[in-house]
Design an enzyme around this catalytic site. Structure first.
Site, PDB file in Angstrom:
ATOM      1  N   LEU A  17       6.481  54.135  14.035  1.00 20.94           N
ATOM      2  CA  LEU A  17       5.725  55.374  13.988  1.00 20.94           C
ATOM      3  C   LEU A  17       5.918  56.029  12.624  1.00 20.94           C
ATOM      4  O   LEU A  17       6.939  55.814  11.964  1.00 20.94           O
ATOM      5  CB  LEU A  17       6.204  56.336  15.084  1.00 20.94           C
ATOM      6  N   CYS A  18       4.939  56.821  12.192  1.00 20.52           N
ATOM      7  CA  CYS A  18       5.071  57.566  10.945  1.00 20.52           C
ATOM      8  C   CYS A  18       6.232  58.533  11.093  1.00 20.52           C
ATOM      9  O   CYS A  18       6.408  59.094  12.176  1.00 20.52           O
ATOM     10  CB  CYS A  18       3.789  58.342  10.639  1.00 20.52           C
ATOM     11  N   PRO A  19       7.050  58.749  10.091  1.00 19.85           N
ATOM     12  CA  PRO A  19       6.955  58.269   8.726  1.00 19.85           C
ATOM     13  C   PRO A  19       7.647  56.929   8.487  1.00 19.85           C
ATOM     14  O   PRO A  19       7.687  56.452   7.364  1.00 19.85           O
ATOM     15  CB  PRO A  19       7.635  59.371   7.926  1.00 19.85           C
ATOM     16  N   LEU A  20       8.211  56.308   9.542  1.00 23.34           N
ATOM     17  CA  LEU A  20       8.910  55.041   9.343  1.00 23.34           C
ATOM     18  C   LEU A  20       7.997  53.930   8.853  1.00 23.34           C
ATOM     19  O   LEU A  20       8.454  52.998   8.192  1.00 23.34           O
ATOM     20  CB  LEU A  20       9.609  54.599  10.631  1.00 23.34           C
ATOM     21  N   THR A  21       6.696  54.035   9.142  1.00 19.60           N
ATOM     22  CA  THR A  21       5.769  53.005   8.659  1.00 19.60           C
ATOM     23  C   THR A  21       5.810  52.936   7.143  1.00 19.60           C
ATOM     24  O   THR A  21       5.929  51.857   6.568  1.00 19.60           O
ATOM     25  CB  THR A  21       4.338  53.284   9.141  1.00 19.60           C
TER      26      THR A  21
END
Length: 84
Positions: A17-21
């Protein structure tokens, strides 16, 4: 940006999920040599909007962005980026 290109390296961030992307993609690009390419498998929506834009803002070249299944433009995409 619609042509199918593959990269030297591959990263699947479809489960993130963002921001991990972007974080995972950025960390991978940082480990690459200049000129190498990375193919990133990512979901439509926030990842598709943010990851290519953020990489371009860092000065990397977006070579292609294509849906895995052209009949499903809101599904999974393949992004190819070259580290500059």
């Amino acid at each position: 940006m619609g042509e199918k290109i593959s990269g030297d390296l591959f990263l699947d961030i479809t489960t993130q999920l963002c921001p991990l992307t972007f974080v995972k993609t950025k960390l991978m690009v940082e480990r690459m040599a200049a000129g190498q390419t990375l193919e990133v498998r990512l979901n439509a929506g926030e990842p598709l909007e943010n990851v290519p834009r953020s990489l371009a803002e860092l000065g990397h070249s977006i070579l292609s962005v294509v849906p895995e299944r052209p009949e499903e433009p809101t599904g999974v995409h393949r992004l190819v980026v070259r580290k500059n």
